[in-house]
Design a protein around this motif. Structure first.
Motif, short mmCIF file in Angstrom:
data_model
loop_
_atom_site.label_atom_id
_atom_site.label_comp_id
_atom_site.label_asym_id
_atom_site.label_seq_id
_atom_site.Cartn_x
_atom_site.Cartn_y
_atom_site.Cartn_z
N THR A 97 67.88 32.59 60.67
CA THR A 97 67.68 32.51 59.45
C THR A 97 69.02 32.42 58.64
OG1 THR A 97 65.92 34.12 59.68
CG2 THR A 97 66.77 33.99 57.27
N PRO A 102 70.61 32.32 55.13
CA PRO A 102 70.19 32.21 53.31
C PRO A 102 70.95 31.10 52.90
CG PRO A 102 70.98 34.36 54.26
CD PRO A 102 71.46 33.58 55.39
N ASP A 151 75.94 34.66 56.44
CA ASP A 151 74.92 35.73 56.51
C ASP A 151 73.95 35.48 57.56
OD1 ASP A 151 76.37 37.26 54.64
OD2 ASP A 151 75.26 36.83 52.95
#
Length: 161
Positions: free
Chosen positions: A102, A104, A110
């Motif tokens: 994932t 962001p 991040d």
């Protein structure tokens, strides 16, 4: 010289020429995308541990996946007998493990690995499934910045096909 056969699939980044040996069939689909069964596994860069797992039928469905062992060398998963049978694994060494990443929007620093829902792929048959884990030694998510292998320690992930 043997000519590889391929096909064009469509993705958010445009058309991709994909060799047949880069296609992976997921008999049960993926969690949340059960109707999507055929995916192409496309390496992001030649020297990268990251891949795009792109649906062959839905251009909007592409997941970033990575070799978790580059970032978490002692990562271990359990693959039960029913899952091994569905994957038609003769030996667990035929399995390639990938996890979703994932990232962001606008914050690549991040980025995290999802260790709870690894993808297990029979490298010989290019048949895969998501094998959720419920008892883990690691946190469910690992930030790439925190879990990154030391420079020079990175491993090349095992290839499909």
């Amino acid at each position: 010289m043997v000519q590889k056969t391929g096909r064009i699939i469509h993705s958010r980044v445009g058309p991709l020429q994909v060799e047949q040996d880069r296609l992976v069939y997921f008999p049960k689909g993926l969690v949340g995308f059960e109707m999507q069964r055929e995916f192409a596994l496309v390496r992001v860069r030649e020297d990268s541990a990251f891949f795009l797992l792109q649906s062959c039928t839905d251009p909007a469905l592409g997941l970033m996946v990575a070799d978790p062992y580059v970032y978490v060398p002692d990562y271990r998963i359990k693959v039960g007998t029913p899952e091994q049978e569905l994957l038609r694994l003769k030996n667990i060494r035929e399995a390639v493990v990938l996890v979703t990443v994932t990232i962001p929007a606008g914050k690549p620093e991040d980025a995290v690995l999802n260790l709870v829902g690894p993808l297990v792929i029979n490298a010989r048959l290019r048949r895969g499934m998501q094998v959720p884990q419920n008892q883990m030694r690691h946190p469910p998510r690992v930030h790439l910045a925190a879990g990154k292998a030391k420079s020079g320690d990175e491993q090349v992930p095992r290839e499909i096909g």
